[in-house]
Design an enzyme around this catalytic site. Structure first.
Site, short mmCIF file in Angstrom:
data_model
loop_
_atom_site.label_atom_id
_atom_site.label_comp_id
_atom_site.label_asym_id
_atom_site.label_seq_id
_atom_site.Cartn_x
_atom_site.Cartn_y
_atom_site.Cartn_z
N SER A 178 2.06 -4.65 -5.52
CA SER A 178 3.27 -5.47 -5.45
C SER A 178 2.97 -6.87 -5.98
O SER A 178 1.98 -7.48 -5.58
CB SER A 178 3.75 -5.57 -4.00
OG SER A 178 4.03 -4.29 -3.47
N GLY A 227 5.59 -9.35 -6.12
CA GLY A 227 6.76 -10.16 -5.81
C GLY A 227 7.86 -9.97 -6.83
O GLY A 227 8.19 -8.85 -7.22
N GLY A 236 7.62 -7.72 -9.99
CA GLY A 236 7.72 -6.27 -9.94
C GLY A 236 6.43 -5.59 -9.51
O GLY A 236 5.65 -6.14 -8.72
N GLY A 266 8.47 -4.48 0.37
CA GLY A 266 7.29 -3.63 0.24
C GLY A 266 7.44 -2.32 0.98
O GLY A 266 6.93 -1.28 0.54
N ASP A 267 8.16 -2.33 2.11
CA ASP A 267 8.37 -1.11 2.87
C ASP A 267 9.31 -0.16 2.12
O ASP A 267 9.14 1.06 2.14
CB ASP A 267 8.93 -1.44 4.25
CG ASP A 267 8.01 -2.38 5.02
OD1 ASP A 267 6.78 -2.26 4.87
OD2 ASP A 267 8.54 -3.26 5.73
#
Length: 289
Positions: A199, A201, A204, A230-231
């Site tokens: 990840s 932010g 992408g 993120g989840d």
């Protein structure tokens, strides 16, 4: 069925304010509470998408009982193991610019409670296709706790996704899960071991896979609460693993779903209309050269 493991769940409280100012008193415009912790956020996203999912983990005390009530009220299938200590709370303060989080450390888990969970978890593997391990480990658990659970999943032929940090990430990665989902700083700590989805932010995602290295960026910047992005990404990865989706398409879907989570007011939720719109616009995916 996808199983999500949350060893350090929480009662998530989200406060919405106009602007967060340090050392100031704020009037809260809205309050939301939900069953939280990263694995439960993943489960809630999958449930919202209509995917069969089962949430498991450790819950204790009055807070844990309330979390279980919220899981049931959301219509989410759950199968938890009780512990003696109190489940933690987390507080997220969201303003127009971003979000600020306050995380309690979590309950202390005894060796007997861990053994009971490990046995319960193994019994769930017969009906699982993918397991997602998310979030921190509570006090009392060894840093190789996720590695132990990953090994058990492998014995049952179940695929695995790991999204954690610190020592738990290092030990868990050594157990060779199918996908590890670190952020950019964590990825430097563990190196390119196995399949990684990193990840970055607003920039992408980048995936290091057996099919190649791919980058995916959302078609536009989405403003809102990034806490659960993120989840949502982990949820998309789990679904893609289950379905055998090729990595370019899987990564595009993960980027769109993560952005749609930013547009939702609380972690564990997604704006489904935004998700459909972003998918139609097509997150840009390209091989990394």
């Amino acid at each position: 069925m996808i199983v999500t493991v949350t060893l350090n769940p929480a009662l998530d409280l989200t406060y919405t304010v106009d602007e967060l100012v340090r050392h100031a008193t704020h009037r809260v415009g809205a309050v939301a509470e939900r069953a939280g912790g990263k694995g439960l956020n993943v489960a809630n996203v999958l449930h919202a998408l209509g995917e069969p999912v089962l949430a498991t983990g450790l819950l204790g005390g009055r807070t844990g009982a309330h979390v279980r009530t919220l899981v049931d009220a959301a219509g989410l299938a759950g199968s938890f193991v009780a512990i003696g200590d109190e489940t933690r709370r987390t507080v997220t303060v969201v303003d127009r610019a971003d979000a600020t989080g306050l995380w309690e450390p979590g309950p202390t888990v005894t060796s007997a409670e861990w053994s009971a969970f490990a046995e319960h978890y193994e019994s769930l593997m017969a009906g699982a296709s993918v397991v997602v391990f998310s979030g921190s480990l509570p006090p009392g658990l060894r840093p190789d706790a996720y590695a132990v659970l990953i090994a058990a999943a492998k014995r049952h032929g179940v695929r695995t996704v790991l999204d954690t940090s610190g020592e738990a990430l290092v030990h868990g990665t050594a157990a060779a899960p199918d996908v590890v989902k670190p952020n950019a700083e964590e990825a430097r700590a563990i190196g390119r071991t196995g399949t990684l989805v990193v990840s970055r932010g607003r920039e992408g995602l980048i995936a290091y896979t057996g099919e190649g290295i791919f980058e995916a960026a959302p078609p536009e910047i989405v403003e809102g609460n990034p806490t659960g992005a993120g989840d949502a990404c982990a949820a998309a990865i789990a679904r893609g693993l289950r379905d055998g989706t090729p990595w370019p398409a899987l990564l595009a879907d993960a980027a769109a779903l993560a952005a749609a989570a930013v547009a939702a007011p609380v972690a564990g939720a997604v704006d489904l209309d935004e998700y459909d719109r972003l998918r139609k616009r097509g997150p840009h995916v390209q091989p990394d050269r």
